[in-house]
Write an enzyme that holds these catalytic residues in place. Sequence first.
Site, short mmCIF file in Angstrom:
data_model
loop_
_atom_site.label_atom_id
_atom_site.label_comp_id
_atom_site.label_asym_id
_atom_site.label_seq_id
_atom_site.Cartn_x
_atom_site.Cartn_y
_atom_site.Cartn_z
N GLY A 1 54.61 18.31 59.28
CA GLY A 1 53.59 18.60 60.29
C GLY A 1 54.09 18.26 61.68
CG LEU B 1 56.02 22.75 64.96
CD1 LEU B 1 56.05 24.12 64.31
CD2 LEU B 1 56.66 22.82 66.33
N GLY B 2 52.46 19.44 65.10
CA GLY B 2 51.10 19.03 65.47
C GLY B 2 51.10 18.08 66.66
CD GLN B 3 46.68 14.98 69.76
OE1 GLN B 3 46.03 14.78 68.73
NE2 GLN B 3 46.29 14.57 70.95
CG ASP C 1 54.46 22.48 61.37
OD1 ASP C 1 54.01 21.45 61.91
OD2 ASP C 1 53.72 23.43 61.00
CB ILE C 2 53.43 25.40 57.22
CG1 ILE C 2 53.38 26.53 56.21
CG2 ILE C 2 52.20 25.37 58.11
CD1 ILE C 2 52.44 26.30 55.06
CE1 TYR D 1 41.53 14.29 59.15
CE2 TYR D 1 39.94 12.77 60.12
CZ TYR D 1 41.23 13.26 60.04
OH TYR D 1 42.21 12.74 60.84
CE LYS E 1 43.57 11.82 57.54
NZ LYS E 1 45.03 11.90 57.51
#
Length: 317
Positions: free
Chosen positions: A8, A10-12, A34-35, A142, A146
């Site tokens: 992941g 490319l995420g924040q 990343d996907i 979510y 978690k």
Amino acid sequence: MKTILITGALGQIGTALTARLREKFGVDHVIATDIQRPENSTVVENGIFEYLDVTDQLAVEQLVEKYQIDTIIHLAALLSAVAEEKPQLAWELNMGGLMNALEVARIHDLKFFTPSSIGAFGPQTPKVQTPQVTLQRPTTMYGVTKVSGELLCDYYFQKFGVDTRSVRFPGLISYEALPGGGTTDYAVDIYYEALKKQAYTSFIDKGTYMDMMYMPDAVDAIIRLMEAPSENLIHRNAFNVSAMSVRPEDFEKAIQAHIPEFSLDFEVDPIRQAIAESWPNSIDTIQARKEWDFSPEYTLEKMTADMLEKLKEKSLS
Ligand code: AKB
């Protein structure tokens, strides 16, 4: 940590973390995955980047073997608002991806980090200065993923000795990449709009407190926790971390110190507002401070000054 695989990326969080880890460990020792594969991304252009779908365990394993990875930083997941729209996909990605990454960490004896969130708490959790160990009955998909993720990481540590570590991130504010589909995203959008339009319409209501932190402190927290001696860690999965407990109007005031004409109004999104109200107003970070010296540097005022400056520079480049 010597050679790190980031999912992941490319995420924040991934965008900021990848850059920082490349600086610290060298470009050949950070494998960003990343996907997606967008053009014009520093993550793709400035080092090693590989396509990876984390729901494919074999693909994760092949990359670990190819690059002789010793640490996985597993970030690939859906955030709270999107997970609420697509709960089945959220379970599949957040739990399926985590399980695959943990399995590969077990088989190859890797160190492991994955973020939890303030979303792991629910409406029955004490709302103010939420303790490290407390009641966790979240009411969002979510949050369910978690809490389950925290327990699964504990299980992999206790049962198999995998060195799992995690923090409960609050809303994260950054200028490198936009967050995608969280409840705290307003706290990033507000800075972009302040510069563009000197005005912002918040989807989170006036008076709603949530914990927040600036990305440099979040990246520093990951590195500090991963480098902490194992014997110092009592809690592992996952530590409360935060730098400020703030409402939309607190951002308004901080921004007005730089842009006096800035104005804030409200058009509340009932879904994200309900999620925000189910989360704590503020969390207690004492265990992170004691066990691995968590010490965020940025207050709301310091973050606001830096954020506006960095966004201005970005718009000029
Ligand atoms: C979200 O809003 O979903 C995230 C988080 C607090 O985990 N930023």
